[in-house]
Design a protein around this motif. Sequence first.
Motif, PDB file in Angstrom:
ATOM      1  N   GLN A   2       0.846  -1.198   0.000  1.00  0.00           N
ATOM      2  CA  GLN A   2       0.000   0.000   0.000  1.00  0.00           C
ATOM      3  C   GLN A   2       0.872   1.236   0.000  1.00  0.00           C
ATOM      4  O   GLN A   2       1.876   1.295   0.717  1.00  0.00           O
ATOM      5  CB  GLN A   2      -0.879   0.028   1.248  1.00  0.00           C
ATOM      6  N   GLN A   4       0.195   5.298   0.582  1.00  0.00           N
ATOM      7  CA  GLN A   4      -0.830   6.258   0.997  1.00  0.00           C
ATOM      8  C   GLN A   4      -0.293   7.667   0.831  1.00  0.00           C
ATOM      9  O   GLN A   4       0.596   8.088   1.577  1.00  0.00           O
ATOM     10  CB  GLN A   4      -1.250   6.000   2.436  1.00  0.00           C
ATOM     11  N   ASP A  92      -4.229  16.119  -9.688  1.00  0.00           N
ATOM     12  CA  ASP A  92      -4.170  15.049  -8.706  1.00  0.00           C
ATOM     13  C   ASP A  92      -2.756  14.477  -8.747  1.00  0.00           C
ATOM     14  O   ASP A  92      -2.261  14.150  -9.829  1.00  0.00           O
ATOM     15  CB  ASP A  92      -5.184  13.965  -9.018  1.00  0.00           C
ATOM     16  N   TYR A  94       0.037  11.587  -7.545  1.00  0.00           N
ATOM     17  CA  TYR A  94       0.115  10.181  -7.161  1.00  0.00           C
ATOM     18  C   TYR A  94       1.561   9.801  -6.871  1.00  0.00           C
ATOM     19  O   TYR A  94       2.486  10.258  -7.559  1.00  0.00           O
ATOM     20  CB  TYR A  94      -0.376   9.292  -8.303  1.00  0.00           C
ATOM     21  N   GLN A 114      -3.311   6.201  -3.839  1.00  0.00           N
ATOM     22  CA  GLN A 114      -4.453   6.989  -4.311  1.00  0.00           C
ATOM     23  C   GLN A 114      -3.972   8.419  -4.548  1.00  0.00           C
ATOM     24  O   GLN A 114      -2.937   8.822  -4.059  1.00  0.00           O
ATOM     25  CB  GLN A 114      -5.589   6.962  -3.273  1.00  0.00           C
TER      26      GLN A 114
END
Length: 122
Positions: A2, A4, A92, A94, A114
Amino acid sequence: VQLQASGGGLVQSGGSLTLSCAAYGIIAEDFAIGWFRQAPGKEREGVLCMGSRDDSVWLRDSVKGRFTFSRDNAKNTVYLQMNSLKLEDTADYYCAAAWSARRCVWDAYDFWGQGTQVTVSS
């Protein structure tokens, strides 16, 4: 695995933001890390990409001298410090990780966080 990402927000032109990307399930310093962004209606583009253990760095021309990368290995977290933000930096953002990435392009990366939204206002 993951990733984040956090730290996005609204900032005035000329301001600064620091984005964070916390990694879980991998040791971030062993991976190539990339920061990408995607503005509405545009393709995802590489912003800053670092090789594993910081053995290489690539920055998009438009962010040179304004964006920098750092790691906190104890926290397994990487950062994108963005200074002198411009309207065109709105997107956005990432973070991504790769076992190995020869180019700062999205399809060279294996793991993605995300997005975190950055909006630069005039």
